[in-house]
Design a protein around this motif. Structure first.
Motif, PDB file in Angstrom:
ATOM      1  N   GLN A   1       0.835  -1.199   0.000  1.00  0.00           N
ATOM      2  CA  GLN A   1       0.000   0.000   0.000  1.00  0.00           C
ATOM      3  C   GLN A   1       0.875   1.255   0.000  1.00  0.00           C
ATOM      4  OE1 GLN A   1      -2.667   0.316   3.334  1.00  0.00           O
ATOM      5  NE2 GLN A   1      -3.759   2.059   2.477  1.00  0.00           N
ATOM      6  N   LYS A   2       1.987   1.205   0.744  1.00  0.00           N
ATOM      7  CA  LYS A   2       2.901   2.346   0.771  1.00  0.00           C
ATOM      8  C   LYS A   2       3.542   2.554  -0.596  1.00  0.00           C
ATOM      9  CE  LYS A   2       6.819   4.272   3.299  1.00  0.00           C
ATOM     10  NZ  LYS A   2       7.780   4.062   4.422  1.00  0.00           N
ATOM     11  N   LEU A   3       3.903   1.462  -1.246  1.00  0.00           N
ATOM     12  CA  LEU A   3       4.483   1.561  -2.586  1.00  0.00           C
ATOM     13  C   LEU A   3       3.503   2.209  -3.546  1.00  0.00           C
ATOM     14  CD1 LEU A   3       6.671   0.969  -4.691  1.00  0.00           C
ATOM     15  CD2 LEU A   3       5.671  -1.307  -4.963  1.00  0.00           C
ATOM     16  N   GLN A   4       2.237   1.849  -3.457  1.00  0.00           N
ATOM     17  CA  GLN A   4       1.226   2.435  -4.327  1.00  0.00           C
ATOM     18  C   GLN A   4       1.121   3.943  -4.104  1.00  0.00           C
ATOM     19  OE1 GLN A   4      -0.201   0.701  -6.770  1.00  0.00           O
ATOM     20  NE2 GLN A   4      -1.098   2.628  -7.488  1.00  0.00           N
ATOM     21  N   LYS A   5       1.224   4.376  -2.854  1.00  0.00           N
ATOM     22  CA  LYS A   5       1.188   5.810  -2.551  1.00  0.00           C
ATOM     23  C   LYS A   5       2.381   6.528  -3.168  1.00  0.00           C
ATOM     24  CE  LYS A   5      -1.312   5.386   1.849  1.00  0.00           C
ATOM     25  NZ  LYS A   5      -1.232   5.584   3.321  1.00  0.00           N
ATOM     26  N   ILE A   6       3.547   5.873  -3.108  1.00  0.00           N
ATOM     27  CA  ILE A   6       4.748   6.467  -3.690  1.00  0.00           C
ATOM     28  C   ILE A   6       4.589   6.625  -5.202  1.00  0.00           C
ATOM     29  CG2 ILE A   6       7.205   6.067  -4.162  1.00  0.00           C
ATOM     30  CD1 ILE A   6       7.356   4.682  -1.414  1.00  0.00           C
ATOM     31  N   LEU A   7       4.083   5.587  -5.845  1.00  0.00           N
ATOM     32  CA  LEU A   7       3.913   5.633  -7.304  1.00  0.00           C
ATOM     33  C   LEU A   7       2.898   6.710  -7.705  1.00  0.00           C
ATOM     34  CD1 LEU A   7       3.891   1.804  -8.139  1.00  0.00           C
ATOM     35  CD2 LEU A   7       5.774   3.434  -8.403  1.00  0.00           C
ATOM     36  N   GLU A   8       1.841   6.855  -6.920  1.00  0.00           N
ATOM     37  CA  GLU A   8       0.836   7.886  -7.221  1.00  0.00           C
ATOM     38  C   GLU A   8       1.412   9.276  -7.050  1.00  0.00           C
ATOM     39  OE1 GLU A   8      -2.452   7.002  -4.711  1.00  0.00           O
ATOM     40  OE2 GLU A   8      -3.097   5.242  -5.873  1.00  0.00           O
TER      41      GLU A   8
ATOM     42  N   LYS B   1      -0.404  14.287   4.884  1.00  0.00           N
ATOM     43  CA  LYS B   1       0.559  15.004   4.065  1.00  0.00           C
ATOM     44  C   LYS B   1       1.613  14.023   3.568  1.00  0.00           C
ATOM     45  CE  LYS B   1       3.959  18.769   4.214  1.00  0.00           C
ATOM     46  NZ  LYS B   1       4.614  19.803   5.049  1.00  0.00           N
ATOM     47  N   GLN B   2       1.853  14.030   2.274  1.00  0.00           N
ATOM     48  CA  GLN B   2       2.868  13.171   1.677  1.00  0.00           C
ATOM     49  C   GLN B   2       3.908  14.037   0.987  1.00  0.00           C
ATOM     50  OE1 GLN B   2       0.604  10.722  -0.988  1.00  0.00           O
ATOM     51  NE2 GLN B   2      -0.123   9.346   0.623  1.00  0.00           N
ATOM     52  N   GLN B   3       5.147  13.653   1.119  1.00  0.00           N
ATOM     53  CA  GLN B   3       6.212  14.442   0.499  1.00  0.00           C
ATOM     54  C   GLN B   3       7.408  13.559   0.193  1.00  0.00           C
ATOM     55  OE1 GLN B   3       8.683  16.948   3.211  1.00  0.00           O
ATOM     56  NE2 GLN B   3       7.084  16.496   4.732  1.00  0.00           N
ATOM     57  N   PHE B   4       8.296  14.084  -0.649  1.00  0.00           N
ATOM     58  CA  PHE B   4       9.587  13.462  -0.912  1.00  0.00           C
ATOM     59  C   PHE B   4      10.676  14.352  -0.341  1.00  0.00           C
ATOM     60  CE2 PHE B   4       7.309  11.632  -4.685  1.00  0.00           C
ATOM     61  CZ  PHE B   4       7.427  10.299  -4.309  1.00  0.00           C
ATOM     62  N   ARG B   5      11.689  13.715   0.219  1.00  0.00           N
ATOM     63  CA  ARG B   5      12.896  14.437   0.607  1.00  0.00           C
ATOM     64  C   ARG B   5      14.065  13.834  -0.157  1.00  0.00           C
ATOM     65  NH1 ARG B   5      12.683  15.399   7.188  1.00  0.00           N
ATOM     66  NH2 ARG B   5      10.909  16.848   7.184  1.00  0.00           N
ATOM     67  N   LEU B   6      14.758  14.679  -0.894  1.00  0.00           N
ATOM     68  CA  LEU B   6      15.920  14.250  -1.656  1.00  0.00           C
ATOM     69  C   LEU B   6      17.122  15.104  -1.265  1.00  0.00           C
ATOM     70  CD1 LEU B   6      14.291  13.939  -5.203  1.00  0.00           C
ATOM     71  CD2 LEU B   6      14.965  12.042  -3.712  1.00  0.00           C
TER      72      LEU B   6
ATOM     73  N   ALA C   1      18.418   3.904  -9.488  1.00  0.00           N
ATOM     74  CA  ALA C   1      18.792   4.993  -8.587  1.00  0.00           C
ATOM     75  C   ALA C   1      17.602   5.919  -8.313  1.00  0.00           C
ATOM     76  CB  ALA C   1      19.955   5.783  -9.175  1.00  0.00           C
ATOM     77  N   ALA C   2      16.884   6.313  -9.368  1.00  0.00           N
ATOM     78  CA  ALA C   2      15.741   7.220  -9.193  1.00  0.00           C
ATOM     79  C   ALA C   2      14.660   6.579  -8.331  1.00  0.00           C
ATOM     80  CB  ALA C   2      15.176   7.610 -10.557  1.00  0.00           C
ATOM     81  N   PHE C   3      14.323   5.333  -8.633  1.00  0.00           N
ATOM     82  CA  PHE C   3      13.297   4.621  -7.874  1.00  0.00           C
ATOM     83  C   PHE C   3      13.712   4.451  -6.416  1.00  0.00           C
ATOM     84  CE2 PHE C   3      11.459   0.507  -6.439  1.00  0.00           C
ATOM     85  CZ  PHE C   3      10.119   0.855  -6.482  1.00  0.00           C
ATOM     86  N   THR C   4      14.968   4.111  -6.193  1.00  0.00           N
ATOM     87  CA  THR C   4      15.464   3.890  -4.839  1.00  0.00           C
ATOM     88  C   THR C   4      15.440   5.165  -4.016  1.00  0.00           C
ATOM     89  OG1 THR C   4      16.889   2.063  -5.556  1.00  0.00           O
ATOM     90  CG2 THR C   4      17.452   3.131  -3.477  1.00  0.00           C
ATOM     91  N   PHE C   5      15.948   6.264  -4.573  1.00  0.00           N
ATOM     92  CA  PHE C   5      16.020   7.507  -3.802  1.00  0.00           C
ATOM     93  C   PHE C   5      14.636   8.105  -3.550  1.00  0.00           C
ATOM     94  CE2 PHE C   5      20.517   7.820  -5.517  1.00  0.00           C
ATOM     95  CZ  PHE C   5      21.104   7.534  -4.291  1.00  0.00           C
ATOM     96  N   LEU C   6      13.700   7.922  -4.481  1.00  0.00           N
ATOM     97  CA  LEU C   6      12.343   8.423  -4.256  1.00  0.00           C
ATOM     98  C   LEU C   6      11.634   7.606  -3.171  1.00  0.00           C
ATOM     99  CD1 LEU C   6      11.275   9.209  -7.931  1.00  0.00           C
ATOM    100  CD2 LEU C   6      11.471  10.870  -6.062  1.00  0.00           C
ATOM    101  N   CYS C   7      11.806   6.291  -3.213  1.00  0.00           N
ATOM    102  CA  CYS C   7      11.226   5.455  -2.147  1.00  0.00           C
ATOM    103  C   CYS C   7      11.880   5.765  -0.807  1.00  0.00           C
ATOM    104  CB  CYS C   7      11.391   3.979  -2.480  1.00  0.00           C
ATOM    105  SG  CYS C   7      10.383   3.395  -3.869  1.00  0.00           S
ATOM    106  N   ASP C   8      13.190   5.963  -0.832  1.00  0.00           N
ATOM    107  CA  ASP C   8      13.949   6.266   0.380  1.00  0.00           C
ATOM    108  C   ASP C   8      13.492   7.585   1.006  1.00  0.00           C
ATOM    109  OD1 ASP C   8      16.611   6.044   2.058  1.00  0.00           O
ATOM    110  OD2 ASP C   8      16.670   8.029   1.135  1.00  0.00           O
TER     111      ASP C   8
END
Length: 365
Positions: free
Chosen positions: A2-9, A252-257, A233-240
């Motif tokens: 379910q978390k992976l699906q949120k990341i992909l969305e 609230k959902q966000q990415f930190r890079l 690399a892109a998939f890993t860092f976005l999931c990370d």
């Protein structure tokens, strides 16, 4: 999952990438990643940092970029690039070759031990070969493993998720770098120790061309290869870097890079104000944005007519490391607030110093 699906969305919503499957049959992994505007900038930054780490700032000192069409595991495809590099080093070791190109992912077999496999079949490879003296090769193989693991950890929000795993029952020495996530392990890079056997299986007429000088003796080089892909690399860092929280019962959902990888380094937002002041703040944001871009700092001016919280939420979902907050008093005092995504802290910076200050921030790792 379910978390992976949120990341992909969230990736799709913010223009990072969406997974494309051309088959009518639902498969475990997609055919390729379609990168959007933010994703293309992320890919460029990953390639730039990979080249800087493996070419500009690493041993051996003579490493050359090349592109050799053909199957990745066909040794002879390297011949022209190898001979050119050999001539540039006067036929002496050490030297190396790197390649960044689109190709079919022939490394899928390396992922058979994964608990999870979402990497696409078509990808952009990051391929490295080091040609070392046979006496120094074994020690270099060990150092290279540590260097590559540290590269992944340096840009991660959770460095502990990366580990080295030695592959057993392999004719060559091989180590895999794996990333651990709730849904399983992902093999993100393979490092092979070919020893001096890399060219030895070729016909004798070809083997002679790959001989080099090691001191006063001719020999075949000791070869270390590492292989990864931009998609991994892109998939890993976005999931990370995916974070999920609640503010006033609002999810609230966000990415930190890492700021070196973030697509946009600086964004501009404005506090609600009168129409006249808003136009002046927008002009100021546009001017500062242009000045920052002159120094190679990619900026973003999102929809500034929304509420301040909505603007900041949008910037966080795009993994923008720093946001400049403008308000009506900025037009009087010249002071703006520089907000860090990672800490949510703000500091006052005069608009005349913003370009120099941000430039220094971006230089530091």
């Amino acid at each position: 999952m379910q978390k992976l699906q949120k990341i992909l969305e969230l990736c799709k919503l913010n223009g990072f990438f969406k997974a494309i499957n051309l088959s009518h049959v639902k498969e475990k992994c997609p055919n390729y990643f379609h990168f959007g505007p933010a994703g293309e900038l992320l890919v460029q930054n990953i390639q730039r940092e990979w080249i800087f780490s493996n070419v500009t700032a690493r041993e051996p000192s003579s490493i050359f970029q090349h592109y050799s069409p053909g199957t990745v595991d066909n040794v002879l495809r390297l011949k022209d690039a190898y001979l050119s590099s050999k001539s540039l080093t006067n036929g002496h070791l050490p030297f190396g070759l790197v390649e960044v190109r689109g190709d079919k992912n022939l490394n899928k077999s390396d992922n058979e031990s994964n608990n999870f496999d979402f990497l696409p079949a078509i990808c952009h490879q990051l391929l490295y070969y080091a040609f070392i003296s046979p006496q120094e090769g074994p020690q270099f193989f060990y150092r290279w493993q540590q260097h590559r693991q540290m590269w992944w950890r340096k840009f991660s929000m959770d460095p502990g998720r990366f580990s080295l795993t030695e592959t057993k029952n392999d004719k060559e020495g091989k180590v895999e770098i794996k990333a651990k996530f709730p849904w399983g392990l992902i093999t993100i890079e393979s490092i092979r120790n070919h020893s001096t056997e890399f060219f030895s299986a070729l016909p004798s007429t070809d083997v002679i061309d790959f001989e080099v000088m090691d001191g006063r003796k001719k020999c075949l080089p000791y070869v270390i290869e590492s292989y990864s892909t931009v998609e991994a690399a892109a998939f890993t860092f976005l999931c990370d870097g995916f974070l999920e929280s609640e503010t006033l019962d609002i999810p609230k959902q966000q990415f930190r890079l890492h700021r070196k990888l973030a697509p946009f380094k600086i964004s501009f937002v404005a506090s609600p104000t009168t129409s006249q002041s808003f136009e002046e703040l927008l002009d100021l944001a546009t001017y500062l944005s242009q000045e920052l871009r002159r120094f190679g700092i990619i900026t973003l001016i999102p929809q500034m007519k929304q509420s301040l919280d909505s603007q900041l939420t949008r910037c966080d979902s795009l993994a923008v490391p720093y946001t400049i907050i403008l308000n009506p008093s900025t037009l009087v005092t010249g002071l703006a607030a520089l907000r860090s995504q990672q800490t949510s802290l703000q500091e006052e910076v005069h608009i005349s110093n913003i370009v120099n200050y941000v430039e220094q921030l971006m230089k530091n790792y």
